[in-house]
Design a protein around this motif. Structure first.
Motif, short mmCIF file in Angstrom:
data_model
loop_
_atom_site.label_atom_id
_atom_site.label_comp_id
_atom_site.label_asym_id
_atom_site.label_seq_id
_atom_site.Cartn_x
_atom_site.Cartn_y
_atom_site.Cartn_z
N THR A 66 -33.62 -58.24 -8.11
CA THR A 66 -33.66 -58.85 -9.33
C THR A 66 -32.99 -60.04 -9.58
OG1 THR A 66 -33.79 -56.59 -10.21
CG2 THR A 66 -33.20 -58.43 -11.81
N LEU A 67 -32.03 -60.15 -8.84
CA LEU A 67 -30.79 -61.51 -9.21
C LEU A 67 -31.46 -62.61 -8.35
CD1 LEU A 67 -27.31 -59.66 -8.88
CD2 LEU A 67 -28.25 -61.20 -11.01
N THR A 68 -31.97 -62.41 -7.31
CA THR A 68 -32.68 -63.44 -6.40
C THR A 68 -34.12 -63.82 -7.11
OG1 THR A 68 -33.78 -61.74 -4.84
CG2 THR A 68 -31.49 -62.75 -4.31
N ALA A 69 -34.68 -63.05 -7.63
CA ALA A 69 -35.96 -63.35 -8.40
C ALA A 69 -35.90 -64.06 -9.69
CB ALA A 69 -36.80 -62.15 -8.55
N ARG A 70 -34.79 -64.00 -10.16
CA ARG A 70 -34.73 -64.26 -11.64
C ARG A 70 -33.96 -65.58 -11.64
NH1 ARG A 70 -34.26 -60.95 -16.20
NH2 ARG A 70 -33.44 -62.91 -17.31
N THR A 71 -33.00 -65.90 -10.63
CA THR A 71 -32.03 -66.80 -10.88
C THR A 71 -32.17 -68.07 -9.73
OG1 THR A 71 -30.25 -65.86 -9.38
CG2 THR A 71 -30.06 -65.27 -11.68
N GLY A 72 -32.55 -67.75 -8.59
CA GLY A 72 -32.51 -68.82 -7.79
C GLY A 72 -31.27 -68.83 -6.79
N VAL A 73 -30.07 -68.22 -7.52
CA VAL A 73 -28.94 -68.40 -7.01
C VAL A 73 -28.68 -67.51 -5.76
CG1 VAL A 73 -26.34 -67.91 -7.53
CG2 VAL A 73 -27.88 -69.21 -9.19
N PRO A 74 -27.97 -68.11 -4.58
CA PRO A 74 -27.72 -67.12 -3.45
C PRO A 74 -26.96 -66.01 -4.03
CG PRO A 74 -26.64 -69.13 -3.29
CD PRO A 74 -27.44 -69.13 -4.49
N VAL A 75 -27.30 -64.83 -3.54
CA VAL A 75 -26.71 -63.39 -3.82
C VAL A 75 -26.24 -62.79 -2.40
CG1 VAL A 75 -26.80 -61.30 -4.78
CG2 VAL A 75 -28.12 -63.22 -5.86
N PHE A 76 -24.78 -62.29 -2.46
CA PHE A 76 -24.14 -61.87 -1.44
C PHE A 76 -23.89 -60.42 -1.51
CE2 PHE A 76 -23.75 -66.36 -0.87
CZ PHE A 76 -23.94 -66.51 0.46
N GLY A 77 -24.20 -59.51 -0.40
CA GLY A 77 -23.82 -58.18 -0.40
C GLY A 77 -22.34 -58.06 -0.26
N GLY A 78 -21.53 -56.94 -0.49
CA GLY A 78 -20.43 -56.69 0.03
C GLY A 78 -20.01 -55.05 0.13
N LEU A 79 -19.29 -54.63 -0.37
CA LEU A 79 -18.97 -53.06 -0.30
C LEU A 79 -18.84 -52.70 1.34
CD1 LEU A 79 -21.45 -51.50 -2.81
CD2 LEU A 79 -18.70 -52.16 -3.03
N GLY A 80 -18.19 -53.65 2.18
CA GLY A 80 -17.78 -53.31 3.61
C GLY A 80 -18.95 -53.32 4.49
N GLY A 81 -20.15 -53.88 3.96
CA GLY A 81 -21.39 -54.08 4.68
C GLY A 81 -22.15 -52.85 4.92
N VAL A 82 -21.87 -51.84 4.06
CA VAL A 82 -22.60 -50.44 4.30
C VAL A 82 -24.07 -50.76 4.13
CG1 VAL A 82 -23.15 -48.16 3.34
CG2 VAL A 82 -20.77 -48.83 3.67
N GLY A 83 -24.44 -51.51 3.20
CA GLY A 83 -25.79 -51.53 2.79
C GLY A 83 -26.61 -52.88 3.16
N LEU A 84 -25.82 -53.69 4.25
CA LEU A 84 -26.11 -54.99 4.74
C LEU A 84 -27.54 -54.96 5.00
CD1 LEU A 84 -25.46 -57.96 5.35
CD2 LEU A 84 -24.42 -57.26 7.41
N LEU A 85 -28.18 -54.10 5.75
CA LEU A 85 -29.65 -54.37 6.10
C LEU A 85 -30.59 -54.31 5.09
CD1 LEU A 85 -29.63 -51.84 9.29
CD2 LEU A 85 -30.35 -54.43 9.44
N ASP A 86 -30.20 -53.10 4.12
CA ASP A 86 -31.18 -53.11 2.93
C ASP A 86 -30.87 -54.31 1.80
OD1 ASP A 86 -32.02 -50.57 3.82
OD2 ASP A 86 -30.20 -49.76 3.18
N GLU A 87 -29.61 -54.87 2.00
CA GLU A 87 -29.63 -55.92 1.33
C GLU A 87 -30.21 -57.36 1.65
OE1 GLU A 87 -25.27 -54.30 -0.43
OE2 GLU A 87 -25.17 -56.09 1.29
#
Length: 298
Positions: free
Chosen positions: A178-199
């Protein structure tokens, strides 16, 4: 005035090492750790965040940490603001700008309200007061504030000084989409990398998180760029058991710092109270996970 967006890739989130006996900030270990990030080729560094235990540091200690950062590396740096109220956040960002100077890629500030209009007003005021680009961190586990991805996007769209968003409100992949589609601002994942592939599949620009083997984060993100999902999966599989082990609630910080100590990257793994230490019952399992990663790397 618009700010330059953060470059994609891996922004290593830096721990703050402490001495065991006095619990002072261990500046020598910090320099060694930061040098390791530089050697493995991260895009930039993030310091004084949750993993850096910034909320437990004095202003003088924060300044000392920032001084070591700029003395050790010439990488771009994102500096976290641990407060959520506007006045102390402004002071923290002013400190970061004063010490880090041209290396300051952004000040990372927490979402402190679910009202998108109010959030946008506060972010614009912070930029007007400090001149800093802003990385907006959505981390309800820490702040207790929950905002929808749509409302967060609405706020970001009203703030030209946002250089990135750090999405840490599960489930992160749909929020990132949602954020990437709406804003065009780079979005980074965190949370220790648990969801990195899906992010990454959802459009994230990379990882901005702590992990005792940041090489693994970089291997995954680099492989995604080269060959997409399958390449990234193969690169990340060896690290995933350790990623999961470090993600344990309440004790993840202590586990990660102990892993860094066992890797020889910091001298001691002390965490400051009230954060709990790593249970002795997990030491053998940590050794197993570290050995498995090291064996596969060799």
């Amino acid at each position: 005035m618009a700010a330059d967006p953060l470059a994609p890739g891996v922004w290593g989130v830096v721990a703050t090492p402490f001495t065991e006996s006095t619990q002072d900030v261990d500046l020598a270990s910090l320099s060694k750790l930061v040098g390791h990030y530089r050697r493995i080729g991260v895009t930039g560094l993030t310091v004084l965040g949750v993993f850096g235990e910034a909320v437990r540091l004095s202003a003088a200690e924060k300044r000392a940490v920032l001084e070591v950062m700029v003395e050790t590396v010439d990488l771009p740096i994102v500096v976290g603001a641990s407060s959520t109220s506007p006045a102390p956040v402004t002071e923290e960002v002013e400190l970061a700008a004063d010490v880090v100077g041209d290396q300051l890629a952004g000040a990372m500030v927490q979402v402190n309200t679910a009202d998108p209009a109010l959030l946008a007003t506060q972010l614009n005021a912070l930029h007007a007061a400090t001149g800093a680009g802003l990385v907006v961190q959505d981390y309800p586990l820490v702040t207790g504030v929950s905002i929808s991805a749509v409302d967060l996007a609405s706020a970001v769209e009203q703030v030209e000084s946002v250089t990135a968003v750090k999405a840490e409100a599960p489930p992160t992949p749909p929020a990132i989409a949602t954020l990437t589609a709406r804003t065009g601002v780079p979005v980074f994942g965190g949370l220790g990398g648990v969801g990195l592939l899906d992010e990454l599949a959802a459009g994230s620009a990379g990882a901005m998180t702590g992990f005792s083997f940041p090489e693994g984060l970089k291997a995954c993100v680099d492989a995604w760029r080269r060959g997409g999902y399958q390449a990234a999966l193969e690169a990340y599989l060896r690290y995933l058991p350790l990623v999961n082990f470090e993600a344990q609630a309440r004790i993840g910080l202590a586990i990660r710092k102990e892993a860094l100590r066992r890797r020889g990257l910091i001298a001691e793994s002390r965490v400051r109270a009230p954060a709990p230490g790593m249970p002795e019952s997990l030491e053998k399992q940590l050794d197993r996970h570290l050995a498995a990663v090291e064996n596969m790397e060799n």
